[in-house]
Motif scaffolding. Sequence first.
Motif, PDB file in Angstrom:
ATOM      1  N   GLU A 144     -10.211  50.086  38.374  1.00  0.00           N
ATOM      2  CA  GLU A 144     -10.428  49.742  39.782  1.00  0.00           C
ATOM      3  C   GLU A 144      -9.151  49.190  40.425  1.00  0.00           C
ATOM      4  O   GLU A 144      -8.848  49.492  41.572  1.00  0.00           O
ATOM      5  CB  GLU A 144     -11.555  48.711  39.911  1.00  0.00           C
ATOM      6  CG  GLU A 144     -12.918  49.255  39.542  1.00  0.00           C
ATOM      7  CD  GLU A 144     -13.360  50.388  40.445  1.00  0.00           C
ATOM      8  OE1 GLU A 144     -13.099  50.324  41.668  1.00  0.00           O
ATOM      9  OE2 GLU A 144     -13.950  51.349  39.930  1.00  0.00           O
ATOM     10  N   LEU A 145      -8.392  48.383  39.676  1.00  0.00           N
ATOM     11  CA  LEU A 145      -7.127  47.852  40.200  1.00  0.00           C
ATOM     12  C   LEU A 145      -6.125  48.975  40.488  1.00  0.00           C
ATOM     13  O   LEU A 145      -5.442  48.958  41.513  1.00  0.00           O
ATOM     14  CB  LEU A 145      -6.507  46.865  39.207  1.00  0.00           C
ATOM     15  CG  LEU A 145      -7.049  45.451  39.232  1.00  0.00           C
ATOM     16  CD1 LEU A 145      -6.442  44.630  38.099  1.00  0.00           C
ATOM     17  CD2 LEU A 145      -6.747  44.794  40.557  1.00  0.00           C
ATOM     18  N   ILE A 146      -6.052  49.940  39.587  1.00  0.00           N
ATOM     19  CA  ILE A 146      -5.137  51.065  39.783  1.00  0.00           C
ATOM     20  C   ILE A 146      -5.523  51.839  41.034  1.00  0.00           C
ATOM     21  O   ILE A 146      -4.663  52.229  41.834  1.00  0.00           O
ATOM     22  CB  ILE A 146      -5.127  51.974  38.534  1.00  0.00           C
ATOM     23  CG1 ILE A 146      -4.458  51.253  37.370  1.00  0.00           C
ATOM     24  CG2 ILE A 146      -4.440  53.303  38.823  1.00  0.00           C
ATOM     25  CD1 ILE A 146      -4.608  51.953  36.036  1.00  0.00           C
ATOM     26  N   ILE A 147      -6.817  52.068  41.232  1.00  0.00           N
ATOM     27  CA  ILE A 147      -7.280  52.793  42.413  1.00  0.00           C
ATOM     28  C   ILE A 147      -6.925  52.029  43.682  1.00  0.00           C
ATOM     29  O   ILE A 147      -6.417  52.610  44.650  1.00  0.00           O
ATOM     30  CB  ILE A 147      -8.802  53.046  42.322  1.00  0.00           C
ATOM     31  CG1 ILE A 147      -9.101  54.070  41.232  1.00  0.00           C
ATOM     32  CG2 ILE A 147      -9.364  53.507  43.653  1.00  0.00           C
ATOM     33  CD1 ILE A 147     -10.572  54.241  40.934  1.00  0.00           C
ATOM     34  N   ALA A 200      -3.618  51.548  48.502  1.00  0.00           N
ATOM     35  CA  ALA A 200      -2.807  50.679  49.362  1.00  0.00           C
ATOM     36  C   ALA A 200      -1.413  51.275  49.564  1.00  0.00           C
ATOM     37  O   ALA A 200      -0.889  51.287  50.682  1.00  0.00           O
ATOM     38  CB  ALA A 200      -2.705  49.284  48.751  1.00  0.00           C
ATOM     39  N   GLY A 201      -0.826  51.798  48.500  1.00  0.00           N
ATOM     40  CA  GLY A 201       0.486  52.424  48.610  1.00  0.00           C
ATOM     41  C   GLY A 201       0.463  53.657  49.496  1.00  0.00           C
ATOM     42  O   GLY A 201       1.371  53.885  50.298  1.00  0.00           O
ATOM     43  N   LEU A 202      -0.590  54.466  49.389  1.00  0.00           N
ATOM     44  CA  LEU A 202      -0.711  55.653  50.236  1.00  0.00           C
ATOM     45  C   LEU A 202      -0.899  55.263  51.700  1.00  0.00           C
ATOM     46  O   LEU A 202      -0.358  55.917  52.600  1.00  0.00           O
ATOM     47  CB  LEU A 202      -1.868  56.525  49.763  1.00  0.00           C
ATOM     48  CG  LEU A 202      -1.655  57.252  48.436  1.00  0.00           C
ATOM     49  CD1 LEU A 202      -2.932  57.932  47.973  1.00  0.00           C
ATOM     50  CD2 LEU A 202      -0.534  58.259  48.546  1.00  0.00           C
ATOM     51  N   ARG A 226       1.578  56.280  54.786  1.00  0.00           N
ATOM     52  CA  ARG A 226       1.110  56.928  56.011  1.00  0.00           C
ATOM     53  C   ARG A 226       1.571  56.167  57.243  1.00  0.00           C
ATOM     54  O   ARG A 226       1.945  56.766  58.250  1.00  0.00           O
ATOM     55  CB  ARG A 226      -0.410  57.043  56.006  1.00  0.00           C
ATOM     56  CG  ARG A 226      -0.905  58.226  55.222  1.00  0.00           C
ATOM     57  CD  ARG A 226      -2.404  58.430  55.416  1.00  0.00           C
ATOM     58  NE  ARG A 226      -2.942  59.006  54.195  1.00  0.00           N
ATOM     59  CZ  ARG A 226      -3.616  58.361  53.279  1.00  0.00           C
ATOM     60  NH1 ARG A 226      -3.927  57.091  53.452  1.00  0.00           N
ATOM     61  NH2 ARG A 226      -4.043  58.958  52.197  1.00  0.00           N
ATOM     62  N   GLN A 227       1.545  54.847  57.168  1.00  0.00           N
ATOM     63  CA  GLN A 227       1.992  54.040  58.306  1.00  0.00           C
ATOM     64  C   GLN A 227       3.484  54.239  58.571  1.00  0.00           C
ATOM     65  O   GLN A 227       3.934  54.127  59.703  1.00  0.00           O
ATOM     66  CB  GLN A 227       1.700  52.559  58.051  1.00  0.00           C
ATOM     67  CG  GLN A 227       0.224  52.222  58.088  1.00  0.00           C
ATOM     68  CD  GLN A 227      -0.047  50.791  57.642  1.00  0.00           C
ATOM     69  OE1 GLN A 227       0.881  50.048  57.336  1.00  0.00           O
ATOM     70  NE2 GLN A 227      -1.314  50.413  57.597  1.00  0.00           N
ATOM     71  N   LEU A 228       4.229  54.539  57.520  1.00  0.00           N
ATOM     72  CA  LEU A 228       5.661  54.777  57.665  1.00  0.00           C
ATOM     73  C   LEU A 228       5.969  56.216  58.070  1.00  0.00           C
ATOM     74  O   LEU A 228       7.123  56.599  58.185  1.00  0.00           O
ATOM     75  CB  LEU A 228       6.388  54.450  56.359  1.00  0.00           C
ATOM     76  CG  LEU A 228       6.364  52.990  55.929  1.00  0.00           C
ATOM     77  CD1 LEU A 228       6.990  52.812  54.553  1.00  0.00           C
ATOM     78  CD2 LEU A 228       7.096  52.134  56.957  1.00  0.00           C
ATOM     79  N   GLY A 229       4.926  57.014  58.267  1.00  0.00           N
ATOM     80  CA  GLY A 229       5.113  58.387  58.709  1.00  0.00           C
ATOM     81  C   GLY A 229       5.311  59.391  57.593  1.00  0.00           C
ATOM     82  O   GLY A 229       5.700  60.524  57.835  1.00  0.00           O
TER      83      GLY A 229
END
Length: 70
Positions: free
Chosen positions: A24-27, A32-34, A38-41
């Motif tokens: 669950e932590l890995i997911i 969060a990284g994805l 996305r926010q960075l374009g």
Amino acid sequence: MENLPFDELYIITSWSSPAGMEHELIIKRTRAGLDIARQLGRKGGRKPKMTEGKTESAKKLLASSVLPRT
């Protein structure tokens, strides 16, 4: 699992809980990284092999039912 001795069943049960929590932590970290990417374009996936011109040519060939040269 019904034929396992108590010791083996205890080990399997005690290891499965931390493994599930780690999963669950890995997911969560991956998502969060994805989201940050996305926010960075940035977006994932492969870069397209075909250019826009090649794509248009292929669509025209498909529409006209002409087979491409091999």
